[in-house]
Design a protein around this motif. Structure first.
Motif, PDB file in Angstrom:
ATOM      1  N   THR A  24       0.632  -1.195  -0.105  1.00 40.26           N
ATOM      2  CA  THR A  24      -0.008  -0.065   0.123  1.00 40.26           C
ATOM      3  C   THR A  24       1.153   1.335  -0.053  1.00 40.26           C
ATOM      4  O   THR A  24       1.842   1.382   0.770  1.00 40.26           O
ATOM      5  CB  THR A  24      -0.966  -0.048   1.250  1.00 40.26           C
ATOM      6  OG1 THR A  24      -1.750  -1.144   1.273  1.00 40.26           O
ATOM      7  CG2 THR A  24      -1.645   1.285   1.323  1.00 40.26           C
ATOM      8  N   GLU A  27       1.172   7.305   1.117  1.00 37.51           N
ATOM      9  CA  GLU A  27       0.068   8.109   1.150  1.00 37.51           C
ATOM     10  C   GLU A  27      -1.427   7.724   1.553  1.00 37.51           C
ATOM     11  O   GLU A  27      -2.288   8.396   1.916  1.00 37.51           O
ATOM     12  CB  GLU A  27       0.177   9.135   0.031  1.00 37.51           C
ATOM     13  CG  GLU A  27      -0.279   8.294  -1.263  1.00 37.51           C
ATOM     14  CD  GLU A  27       0.967   7.709  -2.071  1.00 37.51           C
ATOM     15  OE1 GLU A  27       0.798   7.452  -3.187  1.00 37.51           O
ATOM     16  OE2 GLU A  27       2.069   7.846  -1.488  1.00 37.51           O
ATOM     17  N   GLU A  28      -1.487   6.445   1.326  1.00 31.71           N
ATOM     18  CA  GLU A  28      -2.527   5.816   1.585  1.00 31.71           C
ATOM     19  C   GLU A  28      -2.699   5.281   3.031  1.00 31.71           C
ATOM     20  O   GLU A  28      -3.794   4.710   3.522  1.00 31.71           O
ATOM     21  CB  GLU A  28      -2.978   4.531   0.621  1.00 31.71           C
ATOM     22  CG  GLU A  28      -3.392   5.108  -0.837  1.00 31.71           C
ATOM     23  CD  GLU A  28      -3.747   4.034  -1.491  1.00 31.71           C
ATOM     24  OE1 GLU A  28      -4.106   3.052  -1.010  1.00 31.71           O
ATOM     25  OE2 GLU A  28      -3.265   4.211  -2.794  1.00 31.71           O
ATOM     26  N   GLN A  30      -2.161   7.627   5.624  1.00 35.50           N
ATOM     27  CA  GLN A  30      -1.920   8.638   6.600  1.00 35.50           C
ATOM     28  C   GLN A  30      -3.075   8.997   7.613  1.00 35.50           C
ATOM     29  O   GLN A  30      -2.963   9.680   8.610  1.00 35.50           O
ATOM     30  CB  GLN A  30      -1.940   9.859   5.731  1.00 35.50           C
ATOM     31  CG  GLN A  30      -0.869   9.965   4.730  1.00 35.50           C
ATOM     32  CD  GLN A  30       0.534   9.735   5.438  1.00 35.50           C
ATOM     33  OE1 GLN A  30       0.775  10.390   6.472  1.00 35.50           O
ATOM     34  NE2 GLN A  30       1.470   9.015   5.151  1.00 35.50           N
ATOM     35  N   HIS A  34      -8.374   6.774   4.733  1.00 36.59           N
ATOM     36  CA  HIS A  34      -7.668   6.216   3.723  1.00 36.59           C
ATOM     37  C   HIS A  34      -7.094   4.652   3.939  1.00 36.59           C
ATOM     38  O   HIS A  34      -7.091   3.820   2.946  1.00 36.59           O
ATOM     39  CB  HIS A  34      -6.158   7.173   3.597  1.00 36.59           C
ATOM     40  CG  HIS A  34      -6.607   8.230   3.013  1.00 36.59           C
ATOM     41  ND1 HIS A  34      -6.652   9.407   3.432  1.00 36.59           N
ATOM     42  CD2 HIS A  34      -7.146   8.661   1.641  1.00 36.59           C
ATOM     43  CE1 HIS A  34      -7.206  10.648   2.736  1.00 36.59           C
ATOM     44  NE2 HIS A  34      -7.211   9.992   1.296  1.00 36.59           N
ATOM     45  N   LEU A  37     -10.220   2.747   3.183  1.00 34.90           N
ATOM     46  CA  LEU A  37     -10.416   2.572   1.715  1.00 34.90           C
ATOM     47  C   LEU A  37      -9.229   1.423   0.960  1.00 34.90           C
ATOM     48  O   LEU A  37      -9.716   0.832   0.165  1.00 34.90           O
ATOM     49  CB  LEU A  37     -10.375   3.855   1.275  1.00 34.90           C
ATOM     50  CG  LEU A  37     -11.534   4.789   1.367  1.00 34.90           C
ATOM     51  CD1 LEU A  37     -11.174   6.208   1.043  1.00 34.90           C
ATOM     52  CD2 LEU A  37     -12.674   4.165   0.961  1.00 34.90           C
ATOM     53  N   ALA A  38      -8.105   1.585   1.487  1.00 31.88           N
ATOM     54  CA  ALA A  38      -6.895   0.822   0.925  1.00 31.88           C
ATOM     55  C   ALA A  38      -7.404  -0.735   1.360  1.00 31.88           C
ATOM     56  O   ALA A  38      -7.030  -1.731   0.557  1.00 31.88           O
ATOM     57  CB  ALA A  38      -5.705   1.116   1.485  1.00 31.88           C
ATOM     58  N   LYS A  41     -10.102  -1.996  -0.494  1.00 34.54           N
ATOM     59  CA  LYS A  41      -9.690  -2.534  -2.036  1.00 34.54           C
ATOM     60  C   LYS A  41      -8.941  -3.662  -2.171  1.00 34.54           C
ATOM     61  O   LYS A  41      -9.013  -4.422  -3.064  1.00 34.54           O
ATOM     62  CB  LYS A  41      -8.834  -1.214  -2.661  1.00 34.54           C
ATOM     63  CG  LYS A  41      -8.320  -1.339  -3.850  1.00 34.54           C
ATOM     64  CD  LYS A  41      -7.425  -0.288  -4.133  1.00 34.54           C
ATOM     65  CE  LYS A  41      -7.048  -0.174  -5.652  1.00 34.54           C
ATOM     66  NZ  LYS A  41      -5.932   0.749  -6.235  1.00 34.54           N
TER      67      LYS A  41
END
Length: 69
Positions: A24, A27-28, A30, A34, A37-38, A41
């Motif tokens: 990952t 920046e995902e 932080q 995020h 969401l990561a 995904k």
């Protein structure tokens, strides 16, 4: 789920989480939104299909065994 299998599952899920975190982008990672969401995904694109394939293949093998008897 019995306690022994629950412990094995937790161990393997932590190992999977480590691998997915490595894949990952920083920046995902932080903030919670995020990260969530990561994680979703990864679950939708990698984890879910792999588990689904495993269950499907196991079901296919069992069906073949039952049809062959």
């Amino acid at each position: 789920m019995n306690p022994a299998n629950e412990q094995k599952l937790k161990y393997h899920l932590r190992e999977v989480a480590k691998l997915l975190k490595e894949e990952t982008p920083q920046e995902e990672l932080q903030n919670f939104e995020h990260i969530e969401l990561a994680a979703r995904k990864h679950i939708l694109e990698t984890v879910g299909p792999e588990i689904g394939t495993f269950f499907f293949l196991q079901g296919s093998l069992q069906s073949k065994e039952n049809n062959g008897k």
